[in-house]
Scaffold this motif. Structure first.
Motif, PDB file in Angstrom:
ATOM      1  N   TRP A   1       0.839  -1.216   0.000  1.00 28.73           N
ATOM      2  CA  TRP A   1       0.000   0.000   0.000  1.00 28.73           C
ATOM      3  C   TRP A   1       0.863   1.252   0.000  1.00 28.73           C
ATOM      4  CZ3 TRP A   1      -0.748   3.396   4.366  1.00 28.73           C
ATOM      5  CH2 TRP A   1      -1.675   4.395   4.129  1.00 28.73           C
TER       6      TRP A   1
ATOM      7  N   GLU B   1      -8.528   3.015   1.982  1.00 26.06           N
ATOM      8  CA  GLU B   1      -9.183   2.193   0.960  1.00 26.06           C
ATOM      9  C   GLU B   1     -10.702   2.332   1.017  1.00 26.06           C
ATOM     10  OE1 GLU B   1      -7.720  -1.699   1.684  1.00 26.06           O
ATOM     11  OE2 GLU B   1      -5.846  -1.398   0.561  1.00 26.06           O
TER      12      GLU B   1
ATOM     13  N   LYS C   1     -13.055   3.765  -1.927  1.00 27.43           N
ATOM     14  CA  LYS C   1     -14.212   3.008  -2.407  1.00 27.43           C
ATOM     15  C   LYS C   1     -15.454   3.894  -2.452  1.00 27.43           C
ATOM     16  CE  LYS C   1     -16.972  -1.108  -1.333  1.00 27.43           C
ATOM     17  NZ  LYS C   1     -17.157  -2.222  -0.363  1.00 27.43           N
TER      18      LYS C   1
END
Length: 236
Positions: free
Chosen positions: A5, A36, A40
């Protein structure tokens, strides 16, 4: 996962050095999950906005076809005044956030905004009243504070003057005490010299003070006798 990441986040830039332990990895993992999840949500929002834009474009094309084919109207065929009115109508609808351009929707939105405007004016008037009250209280408090500062200043000046006066009195008292002690010593020395020269003991300062006190006591005792004697003076 954390390392991949970080590489994805920094790209070609080297990852900053950090102490690798369980705690730092856990914190970075939590940040990664939050990041994340946010990405999203943003992707879903972008997709939704794209869908909405597609629907709006399709609806716009639909109405353009209706106006063009059925009514023979197009943007180019409208007069300047009609174009201006149509633009104003659209901007008004967007500003009022109405679902359509019907009079009912416009009236409902205008009434709602009028109600909100009245509420806002009422709140503003209430706030202005509170502001005036607070300003009045603040002015009174500042005036009182200024008066207290002036009183404190005067009190300090008065105390300083009293302290200076007390200091002068203290110095004078000290001087008198010292002078009195000196005079007592000089009187005692003088009496000793006079006694050495044959002065009668009864003529010393202490003897004279004692004689004076005895005389005052005798005079006090004689006073009622004098009053009694005076009563006999009126007899034949």
């Amino acid at each position: 996962q954390v390392t991949l990441w970080l590489k994805k986040i920094y790209g070609d830039v080297p990852i900053p050095e950090y102490e690798v332990n369980e705690r730092t990895v856990d914190i970075l993992h939590e940040v990664m999950e939050c990041n994340e999840e946010r990405d999203k949500d943003i992707r879903l929002l972008i997709e939704d906005m794209k869908d909405q834009a597609t629907k709006y474009e399709a609806e716009a094309e639909y109405w353009q076809d209706i106006f063009g084919e059925s009514l023979g109207l197009s943007v180019g065929s409208l007069s300047q005044e009609a174009t201006t009115d149509l633009t104003d109508l659209v901007e008004s609808a967007m500003e009022l956030e109405v679902e359509d351009t019907s009079l009912t929707s416009f009236y409902g939105a205008i009434n709602y905004m009028g109600s909100e405007l009245y509420k806002t004016k009422s709140r503003n008037e209430e706030m202005e009243l509170k502001l005036k009250t607070l300003t009045k209280k603040l002015t009174s408090a500042l005036t009182l504070e200024k008066q207290l500062e002036e009183d404190i200043k005067n009190l300090k000046e008065s105390q300083e003057a009293e302290m200076a006066k007390a200091e002068v009195l203290s110095k004078n008292l000290k001087f008198l005490e010292d002078k009195s002690k000196d005079l007592k010593i000089r009187i005692s020395d003088a009496e000793d010299e006079l006694l050495a020269m044959g002065l009668d003991q009864s003529l010393t300062h202490e003897a004279l003070e004692k004689s004076s006190e005895e005389l005052a006591a005798l005079l006090k005792e004689i006073e009622p006798l004098k009053k009694e004697q005076a009563s006999y003076h009126d007899l034949p």
